[in-house]
Design a protein around this motif. Structure first.
Motif, mmCIF file in Angstrom:
data_model
loop_
_atom_site.group_PDB
_atom_site.id
_atom_site.type_symbol
_atom_site.label_atom_id
_atom_site.label_comp_id
_atom_site.label_asym_id
_atom_site.label_seq_id
_atom_site.Cartn_x
_atom_site.Cartn_y
_atom_site.Cartn_z
ATOM 1 N N CYS A 23 0.839 -1.186 0.000
ATOM 2 C CA CYS A 23 0.000 0.000 0.000
ATOM 3 C C CYS A 23 0.879 1.242 0.000
ATOM 4 C CB CYS A 23 -0.918 0.022 1.219
ATOM 5 S SG CYS A 23 -2.006 1.473 1.252
ATOM 6 N N LYS A 24 0.519 2.167 -0.875
ATOM 7 C CA LYS A 24 1.240 3.428 -0.973
ATOM 8 C C LYS A 24 0.236 4.565 -1.078
ATOM 9 C CE LYS A 24 3.787 5.979 -4.512
ATOM 10 N NZ LYS A 24 4.411 5.879 -5.849
ATOM 11 N N ASN A 50 1.595 5.528 12.411
ATOM 12 C CA ASN A 50 2.266 6.723 11.912
ATOM 13 C C ASN A 50 3.739 6.575 12.272
ATOM 14 O OD1 ASN A 50 2.592 7.489 14.586
ATOM 15 N ND2 ASN A 50 0.846 8.871 14.550
ATOM 16 N N ASN A 51 4.516 7.610 11.975
ATOM 17 C CA ASN A 51 5.958 7.424 12.124
ATOM 18 C C ASN A 51 6.384 7.365 13.595
ATOM 19 O OD1 ASN A 51 5.590 10.054 12.768
ATOM 20 N ND2 ASN A 51 6.747 10.890 11.066
ATOM 21 N N SER A 68 6.557 -1.005 7.357
ATOM 22 C CA SER A 68 6.605 0.334 6.784
ATOM 23 C C SER A 68 8.034 0.772 6.565
ATOM 24 C CB SER A 68 5.901 1.318 7.720
ATOM 25 O OG SER A 68 5.977 2.640 7.206
ATOM 26 N N SER A 69 8.309 1.278 5.337
ATOM 27 C CA SER A 69 9.639 1.805 5.038
ATOM 28 C C SER A 69 9.670 3.315 5.226
ATOM 29 C CB SER A 69 10.033 1.447 3.604
ATOM 30 O OG SER A 69 9.043 1.913 2.697
ATOM 31 N N ASP A 70 8.547 3.953 5.028
ATOM 32 C CA ASP A 70 8.427 5.394 5.232
ATOM 33 C C ASP A 70 6.955 5.711 5.393
ATOM 34 O OD1 ASP A 70 9.240 5.367 1.845
ATOM 35 O OD2 ASP A 70 7.244 5.911 2.560
ATOM 36 N N LEU A 76 1.375 -5.150 4.354
ATOM 37 C CA LEU A 76 0.799 -6.114 5.296
ATOM 38 C C LEU A 76 1.327 -7.496 4.957
ATOM 39 C CD1 LEU A 76 -1.289 -6.685 7.581
ATOM 40 C CD2 LEU A 76 -2.957 -7.097 5.758
ATOM 41 N N ARG A 77 1.908 -8.156 5.928
ATOM 42 C CA ARG A 77 2.414 -9.505 5.711
ATOM 43 C C ARG A 77 1.595 -10.480 6.555
ATOM 44 N NH1 ARG A 77 7.921 -12.540 7.465
ATOM 45 N NH2 ARG A 77 7.174 -11.933 9.507
#
Lengths: 114, 109
Positions: A23-24, A50-51, A68-70, A76-77
């Motif tokens: 998801c992006k 959130n971050n 999440s990378s950013d 979702l895994r």
């Protein structure tokens, strides 16, 4: 106008396999979510992130994990899928918390577990 | 039980007629959102409301936090209005959003 992008649209797999959904969002939002929509169309929150903070719905089995990378991406895994995981998984984003800001949803990923 | 209950659960309308959908809460909601899920599955946000009313084209929504309900009025229904309508109650105290049970709407030609 689509601003929350999910891949794949559909996924068919067998019990015990691992799957990952992407998801992006291009809205610049700081909070993203995963929802599960069951066969009765009920929508249940799985994660919000959130971050700064990951909030997990305590009913979500541990085989599910967000990644999440950013702040624009939340994947979702599912480590070892089970038949009851068959559902539509919807990603969403908002600027700030969803209780006080508009939620924007992706088109969903439909998972079928055989 | 259902914390956010929608009524009716399903509805058929003739094109050009009007209708109202309702959402009742058993939680202390401070915001309400209404969504339309089309047959392909995409959820489109229709309204975000604090207590009061909003109007957008043929759609109008009201939210009464004291009486714990919200309504969505559809005027001059069109075929493309078909789909499932969801309300979602938000609480700024808990920062949680709870979705309703949905109303499946079919607009007939």
């Amino acid at each position: 106008e689509t601003a929350v992008f999910q891949t794949p649209n559909y996924h068919v797999t067998q019990v015990g396999n691992e799957v990952s959904f992407n998801c992006k969002q291009t809205l610049g939002h700081d909070t993203m979510y995963w929802y599960k929509q069951d066969s009765k169309k009920l929508l249940k929150i799985m994660f919000s992130y959130n971050n700064k903070q990951l909030i997990v719905n305590e009913t979500v089995p541990r085989r599910f994990s967000p990644q999440s990378s950013d702040k624009a991406h939340l994947n979702l895994r599912i480590k070892s899928v089970e038949p009851e995981d068959s559902a539509v998984y919807l990603c969403a984003s908002s600027q700030g918390g969803g209780a006080t800001n508009t939620l924007y949803f992706g088109a969903g990923t439909r998972l079928s577990v055989l | 039980g259902d914390k956010v209950k929608q009524s009716p659960s399903a509805l058929s309308l003739q094109e050009g007629t009007n209708s109202a959908l309702r959402c009742n809460f058993s939680i202390a909601a401070t915001t309400v959102q209404w969504f339309l899920q089309n047959p392909r599955g995409s959820l489109m946000n229709l309204f975000y409301l604090v207590p009061g009313t909003k109007e957008n084209g043929r759609l109008k929504s009201a939210f009464d936090s004291k009486e714990s309900y919200s309504t969505l009025h559809i005027r001059d229904a069109q075929l493309e209005d078909s789909g499932t309508y969801f309300c979602a109650a938000g609480s700024s105290n808990t920062n949680k959003v709870v979705f309703g049970t949905g109303t499946r709407l079919q607009v007939l030609p």
